[in-house]
Motif scaffolding. Structure first.
Motif, PDB file in Angstrom:
ATOM      1  N   PRO A 290       0.841  -1.197   0.000  1.00 32.00           N
ATOM      2  CA  PRO A 290       0.000   0.000   0.000  1.00 32.00           C
ATOM      3  C   PRO A 290       0.879   1.250   0.000  1.00 32.00           C
ATOM      4  O   PRO A 290       2.017   1.227   0.482  1.00 32.00           O
ATOM      5  CB  PRO A 290      -0.797  -0.124   1.300  1.00 32.00           C
ATOM      6  N   ILE A 291       0.334   2.322  -0.535  1.00 32.86           N
ATOM      7  CA  ILE A 291       1.066   3.591  -0.612  1.00 32.86           C
ATOM      8  C   ILE A 291       0.363   4.608   0.279  1.00 32.86           C
ATOM      9  O   ILE A 291      -0.855   4.776   0.202  1.00 32.86           O
ATOM     10  CB  ILE A 291       1.138   4.112  -2.060  1.00 32.86           C
ATOM     11  N   GLY A 292       1.130   5.281   1.110  1.00 34.17           N
ATOM     12  CA  GLY A 292       0.584   6.317   1.980  1.00 34.17           C
ATOM     13  C   GLY A 292       1.177   7.666   1.645  1.00 34.17           C
ATOM     14  O   GLY A 292       2.217   7.761   0.989  1.00 34.17           O
ATOM     15  N   ILE A 293       0.514   8.714   2.109  1.00 31.66           N
ATOM     16  CA  ILE A 293       1.012  10.068   1.841  1.00 31.66           C
ATOM     17  C   ILE A 293       0.884  10.910   3.096  1.00 31.66           C
ATOM     18  O   ILE A 293      -0.130  10.874   3.791  1.00 31.66           O
ATOM     19  CB  ILE A 293       0.271  10.714   0.649  1.00 31.66           C
ATOM     20  N   LEU A 324      -0.815   9.227  11.390  1.00 30.09           N
ATOM     21  CA  LEU A 324      -1.662   8.237  12.061  1.00 30.09           C
ATOM     22  C   LEU A 324      -2.319   7.311  11.044  1.00 30.09           C
ATOM     23  O   LEU A 324      -2.469   6.110  11.281  1.00 30.09           O
ATOM     24  CB  LEU A 324      -2.732   8.950  12.892  1.00 30.09           C
ATOM     25  N   THR A 325      -2.719   7.867   9.915  1.00 28.36           N
ATOM     26  CA  THR A 325      -3.299   7.041   8.853  1.00 28.36           C
ATOM     27  C   THR A 325      -2.287   6.025   8.338  1.00 28.36           C
ATOM     28  O   THR A 325      -2.620   4.855   8.104  1.00 28.36           O
ATOM     29  CB  THR A 325      -3.781   7.935   7.700  1.00 28.36           C
ATOM     30  N   CYS A 326      -1.037   6.442   8.187  1.00 30.11           N
ATOM     31  CA  CYS A 326      -0.014   5.553   7.632  1.00 30.11           C
ATOM     32  C   CYS A 326       0.371   4.423   8.587  1.00 30.11           C
ATOM     33  O   CYS A 326       0.829   3.371   8.142  1.00 30.11           O
ATOM     34  CB  CYS A 326       1.227   6.355   7.242  1.00 30.11           C
ATOM     35  N   VAL A 327       0.207   4.628   9.895  1.00 35.18           N
ATOM     36  CA  VAL A 327       0.554   3.573  10.849  1.00 35.18           C
ATOM     37  C   VAL A 327      -0.670   2.761  11.262  1.00 35.18           C
ATOM     38  O   VAL A 327      -0.545   1.816  12.052  1.00 35.18           O
ATOM     39  CB  VAL A 327       1.234   4.152  12.110  1.00 35.18           C
ATOM     40  N   ALA A 328      -1.853   3.109  10.732  1.00 35.82           N
ATOM     41  CA  ALA A 328      -3.077   2.401  11.134  1.00 35.82           C
ATOM     42  C   ALA A 328      -3.108   0.971  10.623  1.00 35.82           C
ATOM     43  O   ALA A 328      -3.802   0.118  11.179  1.00 35.82           O
ATOM     44  CB  ALA A 328      -4.307   3.160  10.634  1.00 35.82           C
ATOM     45  N   GLY A 329      -2.396   0.692   9.529  1.00 35.65           N
ATOM     46  CA  GLY A 329      -2.358  -0.669   9.010  1.00 35.65           C
ATOM     47  C   GLY A 329      -3.519  -1.023   8.107  1.00 35.65           C
ATOM     48  O   GLY A 329      -3.682  -2.186   7.739  1.00 35.65           O
ATOM     49  N   GLN A 330      -4.339  -0.040   7.730  1.00 35.11           N
ATOM     50  CA  GLN A 330      -5.486  -0.297   6.866  1.00 35.11           C
ATOM     51  C   GLN A 330      -5.156   0.108   5.435  1.00 35.11           C
ATOM     52  O   GLN A 330      -4.362   1.026   5.197  1.00 35.11           O
ATOM     53  CB  GLN A 330      -6.712   0.481   7.353  1.00 35.11           C
ATOM     54  N   ARG A 331      -5.798  -0.547   4.497  1.00 36.53           N
ATOM     55  CA  ARG A 331      -5.609  -0.211   3.085  1.00 36.53           C
ATOM     56  C   ARG A 331      -6.943  -0.258   2.360  1.00 36.53           C
ATOM     57  O   ARG A 331      -7.877  -0.941   2.790  1.00 36.53           O
ATOM     58  CB  ARG A 331      -4.618  -1.161   2.421  1.00 36.53           C
ATOM     59  N   ALA A 332      -7.031   0.452   1.246  1.00 35.20           N
ATOM     60  CA  ALA A 332      -8.251   0.461   0.437  1.00 35.20           C
ATOM     61  C   ALA A 332      -7.855   0.575  -1.026  1.00 35.20           C
ATOM     62  O   ALA A 332      -6.874   1.262  -1.359  1.00 35.20           O
ATOM     63  CB  ALA A 332      -9.163   1.619   0.835  1.00 35.20           C
ATOM     64  N   PRO A 333      -8.594  -0.089  -1.935  1.00 35.01           N
ATOM     65  CA  PRO A 333      -8.282   0.031  -3.364  1.00 35.01           C
ATOM     66  C   PRO A 333      -8.603   1.421  -3.875  1.00 35.01           C
ATOM     67  O   PRO A 333      -9.536   2.072  -3.412  1.00 35.01           O
ATOM     68  CB  PRO A 333      -9.184  -1.030  -4.011  1.00 35.01           C
ATOM     69  N   MET A 334      -7.834   1.869  -4.832  1.00 39.10           N
ATOM     70  CA  MET A 334      -8.013   3.203  -5.397  1.00 39.10           C
ATOM     71  C   MET A 334      -7.866   3.153  -6.910  1.00 39.10           C
ATOM     72  O   MET A 334      -7.020   2.431  -7.442  1.00 39.10           O
ATOM     73  CB  MET A 334      -6.985   4.166  -4.791  1.00 39.10           C
ATOM     74  N   ILE A 644      -4.434   0.264  -7.496  1.00 35.04           N
ATOM     75  CA  ILE A 644      -3.463   0.379  -6.408  1.00 35.04           C
ATOM     76  C   ILE A 644      -4.187   0.345  -5.061  1.00 35.04           C
ATOM     77  O   ILE A 644      -5.416   0.468  -4.995  1.00 35.04           O
ATOM     78  CB  ILE A 644      -2.633   1.680  -6.526  1.00 35.04           C
ATOM     79  N   ASN A 645      -3.410   0.164  -4.001  1.00 32.88           N
ATOM     80  CA  ASN A 645      -3.931   0.222  -2.636  1.00 32.88           C
ATOM     81  C   ASN A 645      -3.296   1.399  -1.923  1.00 32.88           C
ATOM     82  O   ASN A 645      -2.070   1.583  -1.997  1.00 32.88           O
ATOM     83  CB  ASN A 645      -3.624  -1.068  -1.879  1.00 32.88           C
ATOM     84  N   VAL A 646      -4.108   2.184  -1.227  1.00 35.03           N
ATOM     85  CA  VAL A 646      -3.598   3.317  -0.474  1.00 35.03           C
ATOM     86  C   VAL A 646      -3.872   3.103   1.007  1.00 35.03           C
ATOM     87  O   VAL A 646      -4.802   2.391   1.392  1.00 35.03           O
ATOM     88  CB  VAL A 646      -4.225   4.647  -0.940  1.00 35.03           C
ATOM     89  N   MET A 647      -3.041   3.713   1.841  1.00 35.24           N
ATOM     90  CA  MET A 647      -3.217   3.622   3.282  1.00 35.24           C
ATOM     91  C   MET A 647      -4.346   4.538   3.727  1.00 35.24           C
ATOM     92  O   MET A 647      -4.394   5.707   3.331  1.00 35.24           O
ATOM     93  CB  MET A 647      -1.917   4.000   3.994  1.00 35.24           C
ATOM     94  N   VAL A 648      -5.248   4.003   4.539  1.00 38.81           N
ATOM     95  CA  VAL A 648      -6.412   4.753   5.002  1.00 38.81           C
ATOM     96  C   VAL A 648      -6.532   4.607   6.519  1.00 38.81           C
ATOM     97  O   VAL A 648      -5.928   3.713   7.116  1.00 38.81           O
ATOM     98  CB  VAL A 648      -7.710   4.272   4.311  1.00 38.81           C
TER      99      VAL A 648
END
Length: 655
Positions: A290-293, A324-334, A644-648
């Motif tokens: 997953p990719i986070g920003i 906090l979003t990036c360390v939450a461990g969740q992902r979602a398709p985008m 892709i999957n992004v961090m949520v």
């Protein structure tokens, strides 16, 4: 809100120490040692309960606090002195980002995000014996709450410290503290999709945020990653396309990292996305990483869109909330959009996650770059300038309208939209078993069993059975129309043939994995289909295709957009629009009220699945993809859903 909760949220950083034997040391009246009550639920979650005590300067008796770990979170119940009245606070597990266990830690006063520091152990040991036998468990949480006027939400840092000293040695007290820490981690794994033990790959643009990107990272991001016990590898970009080249050439991305985080604006995310899509194993990378920003730039459209869609706070601490979003461990398709562009016969293919712009907004974005030093104010200043010197552009616009929001596009094929779980599961699943060979008289055309067939023809024979009558083979793995899945075991005589089949399947799968997403659009030198596409020619002030809610942190451009809806929102402003209408449009983008509620001959928004812009070649202009300028000329794009999957953020478990 209960008093205890209010107390913990009124301060930017709240820290209380609960002592499991403080009562025995502060009052003459002896108290029985506390004990842990442990329970394991049927789903594997651990429940713990223990009494702690707080010394209060205005009370002779210590205040007893019961701390409970449950599936819903950590509960703290404090006596109030009033019969049958208890003050309670709940810290949801989803709001806890990490914990640390060990000796006493010294609180730093340099900032609310700077983690506590361990006191030098040499000062805590005298004659080989530790002076402080207490073990401390620090629990770090960022609790979500509404503001006083209930108009927005925020997250405040809350630290709960449990001090264990029921035993006579530090080692024994540490074992009890570690038991609590381990139980918290076990329960967290049930409500969070942990990123794993691998480290994060972080790209930092040092020039972002008015050149303060490095300072913002070390003051705001690094301490939180430490609290979350999140290992990371930091790369400070040295030049343009540094991140793109790194992710394109690195051979062990999946083996070394659990995710990729961009600490910059949208431009660096664009680099990482296209570096991934240029790899042969892009499918595996997009599925596995997953990719986070973290918004350290001036635009920050993607970070703002994710916060909006998940009802998470953004201001006034966007870097904190995004971390906090990036360390939450969740992902979602985008969704992403494949862009084909070209000029004078030169074609190129890039991938976009934000928008494509032609005209007014693209002009403002690129031409205001010379004012980057003044921050986001540059957009306002240049908007006024462009309104005074309004431009129009002549060209042709074509688009494939998206009629229904529940249609899903899977690389050229439309199917009805379903939930992710429904998409993964087949209609029927039967038990794992071998399929017996049917008797000869029950097989179609009295054919031989598969094990008796010639080795060279076995694969062809299996495929040919799909056209047979609906008998025993229809619901086996041979049938292409079967609604069942099953395990099939070939006989020993066909081992060589089975290997041959598997080898062919592996080759096919490898070719599929390495293949670019196939395009459903004609090339730019070919006309679009006239039966399904709408085409018009004229003069335009602006054409902007967006697929996130926000183009920047303060530009709420496509309010109905979702991360994975398969829709491009095409906003068209035609020549003839008045400057007052344009001014209202630009002012309304901050609140999402810019789009007309009724049909308008000058301003229109069209949901599409693909589009093409063909500017007249006799005039130069600006076209942008995700805020980056590309060659001025024909350009087209089509949406690729959920690539892709992004961090949520973690699901809201506070209710």
């Amino acid at each position: 809100m209960d008093p205890c909760m209010k107390l913990s949220l009124d301060l930017p950083e709240t820290s209380y120490v609960y002592d499991d034997t403080a009562a025995t040391r502060s009052v003459s009246k002896p108290m029985a040692p506390t004990s842990i009550v442990a329970k394991v639920s049927p789903n594997g979650l651990i429940e713990l309960s223990e009494h702690f005590y707080i010394n209060h300067s205005k009370q002779n008796e210590p205040i007893r606090v019961e701390v409970q770990l449950k599936a819903e979170g950590i509960f703290l119940r404090r006596e109030t002195g009033v019969p049958d009245e208890v003050c309670e606070q709940r810290i949801p597990l989803s709001d806890i980002i990490g914990s640390s266990c060990g000796p006493r830690m010294k609180k730093s006063h340099r900032g609310s995000l700077v983690s506590c520091r361990r006191i030098d152990e040499d000062t805590e040991v005298e004659n080989g014996t530790r002076k402080d036998i207490c073990a401390y468990l620090h629990i770090y949480a960022y609790i979500k709450s509404e503001t006083s006027d209930k108009s927005s939400v925020r997250r405040e840092r809350t630290v709960r410290i449990l001090r264990f000293r029921s035993f006579d040695t530090y080692e024994e007290n540490l074992k009890v503290a570690e038991r609590w820490q381990h139980a918290i981690r076990i329960n967290q794994s049930a409500v969070k999709n942990q990123l794993g033990e691998k480290q994060l790959l972080i790209f930092l643009n040092p020039k972002s945020g008015k050149g303060k990107g490095r300072e913002m990272f070390h003051k705001q991001v690094a301490p939180l990653l430490k609290e979350a016990e999140m290992p990371y590898e930091l790369h400070v970009t040295a030049h343009i396309n540094y991140a793109r080249e790194f992710v394109r050439k690195h051979n062990d991305l999946l083996r070394c990292y659990s995710g990729i985080v961009v600490a910059s604006g949208d431009g660096l995310f664009f680099e990482v996305l296209n570096g991934i899509m240029e790899r042969e194993d892009w499918r595996a990378i997009t599925r596995g990483l997953p990719i986070g920003i973290i918004p350290c730039g001036s635009g920050n459209g993607l970070a703002r869109s994710i916060a909006y869609l998940y009802k998470e706070p953004y201001e006034p601490k966007p870097i904190l909330y995004a971390t906090l979003t990036c360390v939450a461990g969740q992902r979602a398709p985008m969704d992403i959009v494949r862009i084909d562009s070209g000029k004078e016969g030169k074609s190129s293919e890039i991938y976009s996650f934000l928008s494509v712009g032609w005209g007014l907004i693209a002009d403002i974005d690129i031409e205001s770059e010379r004012l980057r030093s003044i921050g986001a104010t540059r957009f306002t200043f240049w908007s006024i300038r462009r309104l005074i010197g309004l431009r129009t552009y002549t060209g042709k616009l074509s688009y494939l309208r998206c009629e229904q929001k529940n249609e899903r596009k899977t690389y050229g094929k439309l199917v009805s939209s379903t939930s992710n779980e429904e998409q993964r599961l087949p209609p029927e699943v039967q038990e794992f078993h071998d399929i017996p060979n049917p008797p000869r008289d029950e097989r179609p055309d009295n054919s031989r069993p598969l094990a008796d067939a010639e080795e060279d023809d076995e694969f062809a024979d299996a495929i040919s059975l799909d056209g047979a009558s609906n008998q025993s083979y229809v619901d086996s793995w041979h049938s292409a129309v079967s609604k069942h899945t099953a395990y099939f075991s070939l006989a020993a005589q066909s081992l060589r043939s089975r290997r041959s089949v598997l080898s062919r399947l592996e080759t096919i799968n490898l070719e599929y994995e390495n293949r670019r997403p196939p395009s459903t659009l004609p090339t730019l030198d070919q006309p679009v289909p006239t039966d399904t596409w709408h085409t018009e020619e004229g003069e335009y002030v602006m054409v902007h295709a967006a697929y996130t809610t926000h183009l920047s942190s303060d530009c709420f451009f496509a309010p109905q957009s979702l991360l994975n809806d398969g829709i491009i929102y095409l906003v068209i402003i035609r020549a003839g629009v008045s400057r007052s209408q344009l001014a209202q449009f630009l002012l309304g983008t901050s609140s999402g009220t810019h789009l007309p509620k009724e049909p308008n001959e000058y301003i229109e928004v069209v949901p599409v699945r693909a589009f093409r812009i063909e500017p007249c070649s006799d005039k130069e202009g600006i076209i942008t993809v995700d805020g980056e300028r590309v060659d001025y000329g024909p350009i087209q794009g089509e949406v690729l859903r959920g690539v892709i999957n992004v961090m949520v953020p973690s699901p809201n478990c506070t209710n």
